[in-house]
Design a protein around this motif. Structure first.
Motif, PDB file in Angstrom:
ATOM      1  N   ARG A 236     -54.994  35.293  23.159  1.00  0.00           N
ATOM      2  CA  ARG A 236     -54.556  34.798  24.473  1.00  0.00           C
ATOM      3  C   ARG A 236     -55.491  35.309  25.562  1.00  0.00           C
ATOM      4  N   ASP A 237     -55.943  34.382  26.435  1.00  0.00           N
ATOM      5  CA  ASP A 237     -56.781  34.806  27.550  1.00  0.00           C
ATOM      6  C   ASP A 237     -55.904  35.169  28.748  1.00  0.00           C
ATOM      7  N   GLU A 238     -56.550  35.446  29.905  1.00  0.00           N
ATOM      8  CA  GLU A 238     -55.797  35.972  31.051  1.00  0.00           C
ATOM      9  C   GLU A 238     -54.848  34.948  31.644  1.00  0.00           C
ATOM     10  N   SER A 239     -55.110  33.634  31.406  1.00  0.00           N
ATOM     11  CA  SER A 239     -54.178  32.629  31.942  1.00  0.00           C
ATOM     12  C   SER A 239     -53.222  32.123  30.863  1.00  0.00           C
ATOM     13  N   GLY A 240     -53.148  32.814  29.735  1.00  0.00           N
ATOM     14  CA  GLY A 240     -52.156  32.468  28.724  1.00  0.00           C
ATOM     15  C   GLY A 240     -52.622  31.460  27.689  1.00  0.00           C
ATOM     16  N   GLY A 241     -53.837  30.961  27.816  1.00  0.00           N
ATOM     17  CA  GLY A 241     -54.348  30.011  26.825  1.00  0.00           C
ATOM     18  C   GLY A 241     -54.738  30.717  25.541  1.00  0.00           C
ATOM     19  N   ASP A 242     -54.799  29.974  24.435  1.00  0.00           N
ATOM     20  CA  ASP A 242     -55.260  30.550  23.176  1.00  0.00           C
ATOM     21  C   ASP A 242     -56.405  29.693  22.622  1.00  0.00           C
ATOM     22  N   VAL A 243     -56.882  30.035  21.426  1.00  0.00           N
ATOM     23  CA  VAL A 243     -58.040  29.318  20.882  1.00  0.00           C
ATOM     24  C   VAL A 243     -57.734  27.826  20.773  1.00  0.00           C
ATOM     25  N   ARG A 244     -56.501  27.523  20.339  1.00  0.00           N
ATOM     26  CA  ARG A 244     -56.136  26.115  20.162  1.00  0.00           C
ATOM     27  C   ARG A 244     -56.131  25.373  21.499  1.00  0.00           C
ATOM     28  N   SER A 245     -55.526  25.977  22.528  1.00  0.00           N
ATOM     29  CA  SER A 245     -55.440  25.266  23.816  1.00  0.00           C
ATOM     30  C   SER A 245     -56.812  25.172  24.473  1.00  0.00           C
ATOM     31  N   ARG A 246     -57.646  26.193  24.276  1.00  0.00           N
ATOM     32  CA  ARG A 246     -59.004  26.105  24.853  1.00  0.00           C
ATOM     33  C   ARG A 246     -59.797  25.001  24.152  1.00  0.00           C
ATOM     34  N   THR A 247     -59.590  24.860  22.838  1.00  0.00           N
ATOM     35  CA  THR A 247     -60.287  23.796  22.106  1.00  0.00           C
ATOM     36  C   THR A 247     -59.770  22.429  22.542  1.00  0.00           C
ATOM     37  N   ALA A 248     -58.452  22.308  22.711  1.00  0.00           N
ATOM     38  CA  ALA A 248     -57.884  21.039  23.179  1.00  0.00           C
ATOM     39  C   ALA A 248     -58.446  20.713  24.567  1.00  0.00           C
ATOM     40  N   GLY A 249     -58.588  21.732  25.421  1.00  0.00           N
ATOM     41  CA  GLY A 249     -59.163  21.534  26.751  1.00  0.00           C
ATOM     42  C   GLY A 249     -60.591  21.015  26.677  1.00  0.00           C
ATOM     43  N   ARG A 250     -61.369  21.560  25.725  1.00  0.00           N
ATOM     44  CA  ARG A 250     -62.755  21.079  25.550  1.00  0.00           C
ATOM     45  C   ARG A 250     -62.761  19.625  25.104  1.00  0.00           C
ATOM     46  N   LEU A 251     -61.814  19.263  24.206  1.00  0.00           N
ATOM     47  CA  LEU A 251     -61.755  17.870  23.736  1.00  0.00           C
ATOM     48  C   LEU A 251     -61.407  16.939  24.898  1.00  0.00           C
ATOM     49  N   ASP A 252     -60.471  17.377  25.778  1.00  0.00           N
ATOM     50  CA  ASP A 252     -60.133  16.577  26.959  1.00  0.00           C
ATOM     51  C   ASP A 252     -61.358  16.421  27.857  1.00  0.00           C
ATOM     52  N   ALA A 253     -62.098  17.530  28.047  1.00  0.00           N
ATOM     53  CA  ALA A 253     -63.296  17.482  28.888  1.00  0.00           C
ATOM     54  C   ALA A 253     -64.314  16.516  28.293  1.00  0.00           C
ATOM     55  N   LEU A 254     -64.420  16.530  26.945  1.00  0.00           N
ATOM     56  CA  LEU A 254     -65.373  15.644  26.273  1.00  0.00           C
ATOM     57  C   LEU A 254     -65.000  14.185  26.497  1.00  0.00           C
TER      58      LEU A 254
ATOM     59  N   GLY B 129     -60.737  38.443  29.402  1.00  0.00           N
ATOM     60  CA  GLY B 129     -60.149  39.767  29.561  1.00  0.00           C
ATOM     61  C   GLY B 129     -60.895  40.768  28.690  1.00  0.00           C
ATOM     62  N   ASP B 130     -60.179  41.683  28.044  1.00  0.00           N
ATOM     63  CA  ASP B 130     -60.808  42.720  27.227  1.00  0.00           C
ATOM     64  C   ASP B 130     -61.139  42.138  25.852  1.00  0.00           C
ATOM     65  N   LEU B 131     -62.386  41.725  25.699  1.00  0.00           N
ATOM     66  CA  LEU B 131     -62.788  41.003  24.504  1.00  0.00           C
ATOM     67  C   LEU B 131     -62.668  41.868  23.244  1.00  0.00           C
ATOM     68  N   ALA B 132     -63.124  43.134  23.339  1.00  0.00           N
ATOM     69  CA  ALA B 132     -63.102  44.003  22.161  1.00  0.00           C
ATOM     70  C   ALA B 132     -61.672  44.197  21.664  1.00  0.00           C
ATOM     71  N   ALA B 133     -60.746  44.427  22.616  1.00  0.00           N
ATOM     72  CA  ALA B 133     -59.344  44.633  22.222  1.00  0.00           C
ATOM     73  C   ALA B 133     -58.771  43.370  21.599  1.00  0.00           C
ATOM     74  N   MET B 134     -59.251  42.228  22.074  1.00  0.00           N
ATOM     75  CA  MET B 134     -58.763  40.943  21.579  1.00  0.00           C
ATOM     76  C   MET B 134     -59.103  40.720  20.110  1.00  0.00           C
ATOM     77  N   LEU B 135     -60.241  41.288  19.674  1.00  0.00           N
ATOM     78  CA  LEU B 135     -60.718  41.017  18.313  1.00  0.00           C
ATOM     79  C   LEU B 135     -60.085  41.931  17.273  1.00  0.00           C
ATOM     80  N   ILE B 136     -59.513  43.047  17.729  1.00  0.00           N
ATOM     81  CA  ILE B 136     -58.973  44.014  16.776  1.00  0.00           C
ATOM     82  C   ILE B 136     -57.752  43.446  16.067  1.00  0.00           C
ATOM     83  N   GLY B 137     -57.724  43.633  14.751  1.00  0.00           N
ATOM     84  CA  GLY B 137     -56.613  43.136  13.944  1.00  0.00           C
ATOM     85  C   GLY B 137     -56.821  41.721  13.454  1.00  0.00           C
ATOM     86  N   LEU B 138     -57.886  41.058  13.925  1.00  0.00           N
ATOM     87  CA  LEU B 138     -58.147  39.693  13.468  1.00  0.00           C
ATOM     88  C   LEU B 138     -58.985  39.709  12.192  1.00  0.00           C
ATOM     89  N   GLU B 139     -58.870  38.618  11.431  1.00  0.00           N
ATOM     90  CA  GLU B 139     -59.777  38.421  10.312  1.00  0.00           C
ATOM     91  C   GLU B 139     -61.140  37.991  10.847  1.00  0.00           C
TER      92      GLU B 139
END
Lengths: 303, 328
Positions: B256-274, B286-296
């Motif tokens: 989740r980014d600072e405005s509440g979006g996630d990878v899926r919504s950001r990708t959907a936003g890019r598709l709309d822009a396209l 936001g804090d990118l390093a903290a965001m990646l911890i615990g992810l595959e």
């Protein structure tokens, strides 16, 4: 069938692999909006260059297993194809339990792919190997249900009997979920597209990230051979194998194998790959119950 | 599986990513993900002086005879081998392809020896107290530590990744500790390098994500559309990408980014822009390093590709020494 069948099987694998290369180039070019010609010409030039290329090694690899993994993979493909009948009584290995031998081939692919990723002693191949094992096990279980389902109407574990049981109606009609489920297994066995957890793009090629020269060419060739063997088995179990009017049995099998290859290539280029934990959840929570229901339905129909 | 022309590994620096994507479409070349598979090394774009060692390592992994081509790149000091390619993409492709057979080989810059002295105990580093084997070539035996996800204790493995990973934004360097494929800790060493305008189009941002989802052919189609006219609305193309089911393949609530979006919504936003022919809406990681911890590993790569390179640069004060550690 005699030992004379060996060159025939090798020819079948080589022809199928060449077809996949062409299909892959055509599918890729069509989707990318580019002409297929240059892709195709380049692929064969590419392969020739690889075979003459130098083998580069990593620090302290498990050299024996690294070199052997492609050979094992290719040998498993050949063993799998050896139980596929090309006509009535025309299978290189005739066993009363030949479908079980195919099941063993599937299970051993997990071991071989793990060895291939573990032996270079490098992070990306190792991660690919771990991931493949995590998805490999839950993929094997639906495969087992699907194959048992196909064996029920035949009342036999012999692939030959499974073909003969389809004289009235192909299994793809009698058991509509079987082929789609089996194709997912095949994508996993051959590390393709939506099931490519070992040799993935996010790992710069995963288990083959450190492969170079002839070893890389061998591994890619073994993947193609396994794809051909799998497709021949899928055509045999679900599309009636060598059965068909007018044309000779081996030709029918080749045509049906080509059809399955086309489905596999289309799935490779059209479906996205989920992250591992999402896929593992999907496999255990959705696919496994579906395959169990499939087996139940197949059993009731066979009664 | 690679198809096409001469296999080439591109070590991309700054200001060149869009041009590298254009190079990818040239039939004379196939861009590969690892130098082991490459016949020619192409060093492209502005190179950071601090990346010299990493570049020399990539060069050393080519097979002989090594061939290097410098394209729109300034050579770091000491790299006095290889040839310069013409600026234009099609001329450069023909030139690079020709180098595959013309090179007479190049010497490696680094010592072909162990990275550290042998301090192991026992002939294979398996002896000593508790069979811990000392520290063979500076690497102690991997030990298990607590896991963030399911409590299954696995061997922790630390390594530095970047700056030339083709599946990451060029220039990004992270020190990462992994258990299996789960990220346990992250230190961002260097931010990604600034790129050309073409790399910031929704086409190319989506193309980077599609490659991570094993859809390289559609990614090429997006690059082709961007080269033709990046400002043109491409609703049909956006629909074709949606129909692959990629939004369903991306886990929900991932990063989740600072405005509440996630990878899926950001990708959907890019598709709309396209499909509308406009730039994508901005997002702040936001804090990118903290965001990646615990992810595959795969999820983390998707997270990186879900932000624009400028957004990633904005989130990392470079050279950042941001340390983030998961709960032990």
């Amino acid at each position: 069938m005699s030992l004379a069948a060996f060159p025939f099987l090798a020819f079948f694998l080589a022809l199928g692999a060449a077809l996949v290369v062409v299909l892959d180039a055509v599918a890729r070019a069509a989707l990318a909006g580019a002409p297929a010609g240059p892709y195709l010409a380049g692929t064969f030039r590419h392969a020739a260059m690889r075979l003459s290329g130098q083998l580069v090694t990593t620090e302290a690899p498990d050299r024996a297993n690294w070199r052997l993994a492609p050979a094992w993979y290719g040998a498993l493909a050949a063993a799998g194809l050896a139980v596929v009948p090309f006509g009535e009584g025309m299978a290189l290995i005739q066993l009363p339990t030949s479908i079980v031998l195919w099941g063993a081939v599937e299970a051993l692919v997990v071991v071989v792919v793990f060895l291939h990723g573990w032996s270079p002693n490098a992070p990306f191949p190792l991660i690919g190997a771990y991931r493949y094992v995590a998805t490999g096990l839950p993929v094997m279980l639906p495969s087992m249900f699907v194959l048992i389902g196909a064996a029920l109407p035949a009342r036999s574990l012999d692939v030959l009997a499974i073909v003969e049981s389809q004289r009235e109606m192909w299994n793809v009609v009698r058991q509509p979920l079987g082929l789609p489920l089996f194709l997912i297994v095949g994508l996993s066995l051959t590390l393709r597209g939506p099931m490519d957890y070992a040799d993935s793009a996010d790992l710069a090629g995963g288990s083959s990230a450190e492969d170079s020269g002839p070893a890389r060419a061998m591994w890619q060739a073994a993947r193609l051979a396994m794809l051909v063997a799998f497709s021949a088995m899928a055509a045999t179990v679900f599309l009636g194998g060598y059965l068909g009017p007018l044309l000779p049995g081996p030709l029918w099998l080749a045509l049906k194998t080509a059809l399955v290859l086309e489905l596999m290539v289309a799935a490779t280029h059209l479906l996205p790959r989920m992250p591992v934990s999402r896929m593992v959840t999907f496999l255990w929570v959705v696919l496994l119950p579906v395959s169990f229901l499939h087996l139940l339905a197949a059993g009731l129909v066979a009664l | 599986m690679a198809v096409g022309g001469t296999p080439v590994f591109v070590a991309a620096g700054g200001g060149v990513l869009g041009a590298v994507e254009a190079l990818r479409l040239e039939p004379a070349l196939t861009l590969v993900a690892t130098p082991r598979a490459a016949q020619v090394l192409v060093v492209a774009g502005e190179q950071r002086p601090s990346d010299r060692i990493a570049l020399a390592r990539i060069h050393a992994q080519l097979f002989e005879p090594r061939a290097t081509v410098w394209w729109r790149a300034d050579r770091p000091s000491g790299f006095d081998f290889g040839t310069g390619a013409p600026e234009s993409v099609s001329d450069a492709a023909a030139f690079i392809s020709a180098q595959a057979t013309q090179s007479e080989g190049e010497a490696i810059l680094l010592d072909d020896g162990p990275p550290n002295p042998w301090e192991g105990v026992g002939p294979y580093g398996q002896g000593g107290n508790g069979m811990m084997g000392g520290t063979p070539y500076g690497r102690p035996m991997a030990m298990t530590t607590d896991d963030l996800r399911d409590g299954l204790a696995l061997d922790a493995y630390s390594a530095t990744f970047g700056p030339y990973l083709t599946q990451w934004p060029p220039g990004l360097i992270m020190e990462t500790t992994l258990q299996g494929d789960v990220i346990q800790s992250v230190r961002i060493v260097e931010a990604p390098l600034a790129q050309d305008l073409l790399a910031a189009t929704p086409h190319l941002e989506l193309a980077r994500l599609l490659r991570l989802l094993e859809l390289p052919a559609l990614a090429d189609r997006l690059v082709r559309a961007a080269l033709a006219d990046p400002a043109r609305a491409a609703a049909g193309l956006a629909r074709a990408v949606r129909w692959t089911g990629l939004l369903a393949a991306i886990p929900s609530a991932l990063a989740r980014d600072e405005s509440g979006g996630d990878v899926r919504s950001r990708t959907a936003g890019r598709l709309d822009a396209l499909s509308a022919g406009r730039p994508a809406d901005p997002a702040a990681p936001g804090d990118l390093a903290a965001m990646l911890i615990g992810l595959e590993w795969h999820e983390a790569a998707l997270v990186l590709a879900s932000f624009s390179i400028d957004e990633l640069r904005g989130a990392i004060a470079s050279p950042a020494v941001r340390m983030a550690k998961g709960a032990a």
